[in-house]
Design an enzyme around this catalytic site. Sequence first.
Site, PDB file in Angstrom:
ATOM      1  N   GLU A  50      -2.588  -1.002   9.255  1.00 41.32           N
ATOM      2  CA  GLU A  50      -1.902  -0.638   8.006  1.00 41.32           C
ATOM      3  C   GLU A  50      -0.773  -1.615   7.695  1.00 41.32           C
ATOM      4  O   GLU A  50      -0.367  -2.410   8.541  1.00 41.32           O
ATOM      5  CB  GLU A  50      -1.358   0.792   8.077  1.00 41.32           C
ATOM      6  CG  GLU A  50      -0.249   0.971   9.085  1.00 41.32           C
ATOM      7  CD  GLU A  50       0.727   2.067   8.688  1.00 41.32           C
ATOM      8  OE1 GLU A  50       1.287   1.993   7.576  1.00 41.32           O
ATOM      9  OE2 GLU A  50       0.935   2.978   9.509  1.00 41.32           O
ATOM     10  N   LYS A  59       5.064   1.421  -1.692  1.00 41.24           N
ATOM     11  CA  LYS A  59       4.438   2.185  -0.608  1.00 41.24           C
ATOM     12  C   LYS A  59       3.291   2.983  -1.217  1.00 41.24           C
ATOM     13  O   LYS A  59       3.520   3.876  -2.033  1.00 41.24           O
ATOM     14  CB  LYS A  59       5.480   3.107   0.029  1.00 41.24           C
ATOM     15  CG  LYS A  59       4.935   4.033   1.094  1.00 41.24           C
ATOM     16  CD  LYS A  59       6.022   4.973   1.617  1.00 41.24           C
ATOM     17  CE  LYS A  59       5.393   6.139   2.360  1.00 41.24           C
ATOM     18  NZ  LYS A  59       6.370   7.162   2.712  1.00 41.24           N
ATOM     19  N   VAL A 104      -1.109   5.183   5.971  1.00 39.48           N
ATOM     20  CA  VAL A 104      -2.303   5.584   6.725  1.00 39.48           C
ATOM     21  C   VAL A 104      -3.396   6.036   5.753  1.00 39.48           C
ATOM     22  O   VAL A 104      -4.557   5.616   5.853  1.00 39.48           O
ATOM     23  CB  VAL A 104      -1.948   6.693   7.740  1.00 39.48           C
ATOM     24  CG1 VAL A 104      -3.206   7.339   8.312  1.00 39.48           C
ATOM     25  CG2 VAL A 104      -1.068   6.121   8.855  1.00 39.48           C
ATOM     26  N   ASP A 129       6.653  19.442   1.529  1.00 39.42           N
ATOM     27  CA  ASP A 129       6.403  18.039   1.871  1.00 39.42           C
ATOM     28  C   ASP A 129       5.423  17.927   3.038  1.00 39.42           C
ATOM     29  O   ASP A 129       5.792  18.070   4.205  1.00 39.42           O
ATOM     30  CB  ASP A 129       7.722  17.336   2.195  1.00 39.42           C
ATOM     31  CG  ASP A 129       7.551  15.824   2.303  1.00 39.42           C
ATOM     32  OD1 ASP A 129       6.397  15.352   2.347  1.00 39.42           O
ATOM     33  OD2 ASP A 129       8.574  15.115   2.337  1.00 39.42           O
ATOM     34  N   SER A 166       2.442  15.244   4.282  1.00 38.66           N
ATOM     35  CA  SER A 166       1.926  13.901   3.994  1.00 38.66           C
ATOM     36  C   SER A 166       0.470  13.932   3.536  1.00 38.66           C
ATOM     37  O   SER A 166      -0.361  14.664   4.079  1.00 38.66           O
ATOM     38  CB  SER A 166       2.038  13.031   5.245  1.00 38.66           C
ATOM     39  OG  SER A 166       1.445  11.779   5.001  1.00 38.66           O
ATOM     40  N   ALA A 167       0.171  13.080   2.560  1.00 37.82           N
ATOM     41  CA  ALA A 167      -1.215  12.906   2.107  1.00 37.82           C
ATOM     42  C   ALA A 167      -2.093  12.320   3.214  1.00 37.82           C
ATOM     43  O   ALA A 167      -3.329  12.340   3.101  1.00 37.82           O
ATOM     44  CB  ALA A 167      -1.246  12.012   0.870  1.00 37.82           C
ATOM     45  N   ASP A 168      -1.482  11.818   4.288  1.00 42.71           N
ATOM     46  CA  ASP A 168      -2.288  11.330   5.424  1.00 42.71           C
ATOM     47  C   ASP A 168      -3.182  12.442   5.978  1.00 42.71           C
ATOM     48  O   ASP A 168      -4.306  12.179   6.423  1.00 42.71           O
ATOM     49  CB  ASP A 168      -1.380  10.844   6.569  1.00 42.71           C
ATOM     50  CG  ASP A 168      -0.623   9.562   6.248  1.00 42.71           C
ATOM     51  OD1 ASP A 168      -0.878   8.956   5.199  1.00 42.71           O
ATOM     52  OD2 ASP A 168       0.237   9.177   7.080  1.00 42.71           O
ATOM     53  N   LYS A 221       5.915  11.552  14.943  1.00 38.42           N
ATOM     54  CA  LYS A 221       7.330  11.612  15.316  1.00 38.42           C
ATOM     55  C   LYS A 221       7.871  13.008  15.151  1.00 38.42           C
ATOM     56  O   LYS A 221       7.449  13.748  14.268  1.00 38.42           O
ATOM     57  CB  LYS A 221       8.139  10.743  14.362  1.00 38.42           C
ATOM     58  CG  LYS A 221       8.066   9.312  14.644  1.00 38.42           C
ATOM     59  CD  LYS A 221       9.210   8.613  13.914  1.00 38.42           C
ATOM     60  CE  LYS A 221       9.162   7.154  14.254  1.00 38.42           C
ATOM     61  NZ  LYS A 221       7.977   6.526  13.678  1.00 38.42           N
TER      62      LYS A 221
HETATM   63  N1  PSU Z   1       5.313   7.308  10.671  1.00 36.11           N
HETATM   64  C1  PSU Z   1       5.815   6.369  11.486  1.00 36.11           C
HETATM   65  N2  PSU Z   1       5.903   5.079  11.031  1.00 36.11           N
HETATM   66  C2  PSU Z   1       5.487   4.731   9.771  1.00 36.11           C
HETATM   67  C3  PSU Z   1       4.931   5.745   8.941  1.00 36.11           C
HETATM   68  C4  PSU Z   1       4.869   7.018   9.433  1.00 36.11           C
HETATM   69  O1  PSU Z   1       6.179   6.672  12.607  1.00 36.11           O
HETATM   70  O2  PSU Z   1       5.592   3.554   9.401  1.00 36.11           O
HETATM   71  C5  PSU Z   1       4.410   5.379   7.579  1.00 36.11           C
HETATM   72  C6  PSU Z   1       2.874   5.288   7.631  1.00 36.11           C
HETATM   73  O3  PSU Z   1       2.447   4.289   6.718  1.00 36.11           O
HETATM   74  C7  PSU Z   1       2.454   6.663   7.134  1.00 36.11           C
HETATM   75  C8  PSU Z   1       3.503   6.930   6.089  1.00 36.11           C
HETATM   76  O4  PSU Z   1       1.154   6.694   6.586  1.00 36.11           O
HETATM   77  O5  PSU Z   1       4.703   6.430   6.674  1.00 36.11           O
HETATM   78  C9  PSU Z   1       3.625   8.394   5.762  1.00 36.11           C
HETATM   79  O6  PSU Z   1       4.496   8.538   4.672  1.00 36.11           O
HETATM   80  P1  PSU Z   1       4.646   9.968   3.974  1.00 36.11           P
HETATM   81  O7  PSU Z   1       5.340  10.819   5.021  1.00 36.11           O
HETATM   82  O8  PSU Z   1       5.495   9.692   2.782  1.00 36.11           O
HETATM   83  O9  PSU Z   1       3.264  10.438   3.641  1.00 36.11           O
HETATM   84 MN    MN Z   2       5.906  13.305   1.808  1.00 29.19          MN
END
Ligand code: PSU
Ligand code: MN
Length: 304
Positions: free
Chosen positions: A25, A87, A107, A139, A141-143, A160
Amino acid sequence: MHPILLPTPEIADALATRRPVVALESTVISHGMPYPQNLETARALEAEVRAAGALPATIAVMDGRIRIGLDDEALERLATAGASARKLSRRDLPVAIATGALGATTVAATMIGARLAGISVFATGGIGGVHRGAEISFDISADLDELARTSVCVVCAGAKSILDLPKTLEVLETRGVPVLGFGTDEFPAFYSRRSGLPVDHRCDNVTEVADILRAKWQLGLEGGVLLANPIPAADELDADAMEAAVNQALADAEANNIKGKDITPHLLAALERITGGRSLTANIALIRNNARVAAGVAAALATP
Ligand code: PSU
Ligand code: MN
């Protein structure tokens, strides 16, 4: 090859001849680490994948195309752009492509690019998940949705503790995503090897992982598999100290009224400040380890 994809000649050739390829990524480069460590890490990850017998394809959006594999100039462009690159998650891809923006893939978006290109294995550091307090903020994540729908194996070091790990695992269960532990029975907590939370199944080698991937996809069960690979013991950080650092980082984000997609990068940068750079060193070590394991899985998957 899909017309919106732009693979490097090396990756196009590897995919055409069914050699093992690992997707990487780019949000971790632009938003996850400072320059120049981000560029050094991006190069080191590519070297790890090559040394382990696969080809690295770092994915990003540039000039209206999804690049599958970045040459050194493109890596540098992204690393120096830092957070001025967009992003990009699933929802952001159409705008970024139509407007020709420079974008780093999360991701979720990396999985989409990998799947379109025919790459089945992807290495990252940590996935996004359910944030603490999601019952109020919504909140998530879309992941997690992407893991539910897009057929790619994502190798990570867990998630994390800026996130709510039990809720993250609940969503993965609901959405039908197998969570495998690589050499562990426990879901790792990114900076530490243990979280106290079980994985669905432990795999002790890459052949077992490849067998599970094949079984899932042969069944027609679309969607990803999460392979959780703990940080090497030598690089692990003290879990209690990290919990205190996470709480401080969360308080800092709250005080600055950080919301939405800015939260994760903000927390990562705050953690780095609070730990005097030790979180960054650990992050680099675990992501290199994930790249190595992902290359092994890709090689096992390419072996009939
Ligand atoms: N978690 C980490 N390091 C990162 C990310 C997440 O420990 O760099 C990044 C990854 O690209 C992940 C994104 O897909 O943050 C998730 O962001 P969000 O929580 O806004 O979906
Ligand atoms: Mn989010």
